[in-house]
Design a protein around this motif. Structure first.
Motif, short mmCIF file in Angstrom:
data_model
loop_
_atom_site.label_atom_id
_atom_site.label_comp_id
_atom_site.label_asym_id
_atom_site.label_seq_id
_atom_site.Cartn_x
_atom_site.Cartn_y
_atom_site.Cartn_z
N MET A 1 38.65 26.62 32.73
CA MET A 1 39.42 25.63 33.08
C MET A 1 39.11 24.64 32.02
SD MET A 1 38.21 25.74 37.11
CE MET A 1 39.21 24.63 37.73
N SER A 2 40.22 24.16 31.25
CA SER A 2 39.90 23.44 30.15
C SER A 2 40.50 21.98 30.36
CB SER A 2 40.23 23.67 28.78
OG SER A 2 41.57 24.11 28.90
N SER A 3 40.19 20.93 29.64
CA SER A 3 40.94 19.57 29.98
C SER A 3 40.98 19.32 31.16
CB SER A 3 42.09 19.58 29.02
OG SER A 3 42.17 19.97 27.77
N LEU A 4 39.87 19.16 31.92
CA LEU A 4 39.72 19.13 33.43
C LEU A 4 40.41 17.74 33.75
CD1 LEU A 4 36.47 20.63 34.22
CD2 LEU A 4 38.77 21.40 35.12
N GLU A 5 41.15 17.95 34.80
CA GLU A 5 42.00 16.52 35.39
C GLU A 5 41.40 16.40 36.71
OE1 GLU A 5 46.11 17.41 35.41
OE2 GLU A 5 46.20 17.27 33.18
N LEU A 6 41.45 15.02 37.39
CA LEU A 6 40.88 14.83 38.62
C LEU A 6 41.61 15.61 39.67
CD1 LEU A 6 40.79 10.84 38.41
CD2 LEU A 6 39.03 12.39 38.20
N GLY A 7 42.70 16.00 39.59
CA GLY A 7 43.35 16.61 40.34
C GLY A 7 43.07 18.18 40.40
N ASP A 8 42.24 18.64 39.45
CA ASP A 8 41.61 19.99 39.37
C ASP A 8 40.53 20.08 40.58
OD1 ASP A 8 41.99 20.05 35.87
OD2 ASP A 8 43.57 20.87 37.57
N SER A 9 39.95 19.11 41.26
CA SER A 9 39.06 19.06 42.28
C SER A 9 39.43 19.78 43.39
CB SER A 9 38.76 17.70 42.53
OG SER A 9 38.08 17.06 41.54
N ALA A 10 39.02 20.82 43.72
CA ALA A 10 39.43 21.79 44.85
C ALA A 10 38.34 22.78 44.83
CB ALA A 10 40.56 22.56 44.18
N LEU A 11 38.56 23.66 45.95
CA LEU A 11 37.77 24.80 46.50
C LEU A 11 38.49 26.05 45.57
CD1 LEU A 11 36.88 24.93 50.21
CD2 LEU A 11 35.17 25.44 48.05
N TYR A 12 37.80 26.68 44.80
CA TYR A 12 38.51 27.84 44.06
C TYR A 12 37.67 28.94 44.76
CZ TYR A 12 40.36 24.68 40.63
OH TYR A 12 41.05 23.65 40.39
N PHE A 13 38.51 29.95 45.21
CA PHE A 13 38.21 31.26 45.98
C PHE A 13 38.72 32.18 45.07
CE2 PHE A 13 36.66 29.74 49.90
CZ PHE A 13 37.58 28.65 50.41
N CYS A 14 37.37 33.35 45.01
CA CYS A 14 37.84 34.59 44.53
C CYS A 14 37.97 35.56 45.70
CB CYS A 14 36.87 35.09 43.54
SG CYS A 14 36.92 36.73 42.85
N ALA A 15 38.86 36.69 45.47
CA ALA A 15 38.93 37.68 46.62
C ALA A 15 38.89 39.08 45.87
CB ALA A 15 40.00 37.50 47.40
N SER A 16 38.45 40.26 46.32
CA SER A 16 38.57 41.50 45.77
C SER A 16 39.25 42.56 46.82
CB SER A 16 37.47 41.93 45.05
OG SER A 16 36.27 42.17 46.02
N SER A 17 39.73 43.40 46.24
CA SER A 17 40.19 44.60 47.12
C SER A 17 40.28 45.78 46.44
CB SER A 17 41.51 44.18 47.68
OG SER A 17 42.51 44.27 46.84
N PRO A 18 40.15 46.78 47.21
CA PRO A 18 40.67 48.24 46.53
C PRO A 18 42.29 48.00 46.61
CG PRO A 18 39.36 48.44 48.59
CD PRO A 18 39.68 47.20 48.45
N LYS A 19 42.67 49.16 46.07
CA LYS A 19 44.27 49.29 45.63
C LYS A 19 44.76 49.57 47.18
CE LYS A 19 47.38 51.83 43.06
NZ LYS A 19 47.96 52.61 42.04
N PHE A 20 45.83 48.67 47.40
CA PHE A 20 46.44 48.76 48.66
C PHE A 20 45.73 48.45 49.88
CE2 PHE A 20 49.99 50.42 46.90
CZ PHE A 20 50.02 51.28 45.89
N ARG A 21 44.47 47.81 49.89
CA ARG A 21 43.88 47.26 50.93
C ARG A 21 43.83 45.91 50.87
NH1 ARG A 21 40.71 51.40 52.99
NH2 ARG A 21 40.36 50.03 54.76
N GLN A 22 43.44 45.40 52.19
CA GLN A 22 43.30 43.60 52.35
C GLN A 22 42.22 43.30 51.64
OE1 GLN A 22 42.46 42.63 56.15
NE2 GLN A 22 42.82 40.48 55.82
N SER A 23 42.23 42.29 50.87
CA SER A 23 41.42 41.52 50.18
C SER A 23 40.35 40.85 51.16
CB SER A 23 41.81 40.54 49.05
OG SER A 23 42.49 39.37 49.75
#
Lengths: 111, 115
Positions: free
Chosen positions: A78-100
């Motif tokens: 994330m570059s040139s950060l702005e105040l509005g970028d303040s947030a929770l950032y989630f990553c999720a992972s899954s195998p193919k065709f399955r729930q993350s």
């Protein structure tokens, strides 16, 4: 059982700085997703990768970029950060065709 | 564009009472999820509903799906304080050849259970 690991857990940056968030998916999960959740908001899909290729794109600003590496971990830059970028950032992972499964998130604060 | 709406947005209820959270979505989907989120925490998967008429129950929570009405409900029975959290429904519109998800979340329902 192993879960999705995100680092760092908390990050404070100043406006116009750059931030890199990391995500380590569950072993044998080949798909990674990134979501952004602003304060009091619902999570918004940013981008996803399957087998190291971008598979879908959501509401990701042009200032952000992401990739998935050969070991399947992913980084959100994330570059040139702005105040509005303040947030929770989630990553999720899954195998193919399955729930993350979601990671614990990185809380980014831009000051 | 897919829209997912939940109501109510805020719900304050006494322990022991029953209530229902509603999730409406605007286009056809065959996969709907319910998540729980505690403040500042991750999203915990509660239910996955895959077909019309699907009903799933876990403890005091029961979820159902009506794909024809594009409506899912999360019913809380005899609420206890531990259920206080924000609940999100999410609709999966993307099942491409890659098999990956693309979740669109509802607005969330902040549930507070009063002892």
């Amino acid at each position: 059982a192993a879960g999705v690991i995100q680092s760092p857990r908390h990050l404070i940056k100043e406006k116009r700085e750059t931030a890199t968030l990391k995500c380590y998916p569950i072993p044998r999960h080949d798909t990674v997703y990134w979501y952004q959740q602003g304060p009091g908001q619902d999570p918004q899909f940013l981008i996803s990768f399957y087998e190291k290729m971008q598979s879908d794109k959501g509401s990701i600003p042009d200032r952000f970029s992401a990739q998935q590496f050969s070991d399947y971990h992913s980084e959100l830059n994330m570059s040139s950060l702005e105040l509005g970028d303040s947030a929770l950032y989630f990553c999720a992972s899954s195998p193919k065709f399955r729930q993350s499964a979601f990671g614990s998130g990185t809380r980014l604060t831009v000051v | 564009e897919l829209k997912v709406e939940q109501n109510p947005l805020f719900l304050s209820m006494q322990e022991g009472k029953n209530y229902t959270i509603y999730c409406n979505y605007s286009t056809t989907s065959d996969r709907l999820y319910w998540y729980r989120q505690d403040p500042g925490k991750s999203l915990e998967s509660l239910f996955v509903l895959l077909s019309n008429g699907a009903v799933k129950q876990e403890g005091r929570l029961m979820a159902s799906l009506d794909t024809k009405a594009r409506l899912s409900t999360l019913h809380i029975t005899a609420a206890v304080h531990d259920l206080s959290a924000t609940y999100f429904c999410a609709v999966d519109m993307q099942r491409s050849n890659f098999g990956n998800e693309k979740l669109t979340f509802g607005t969330g329902t902040r549930l507070t259970i009063i002892p």
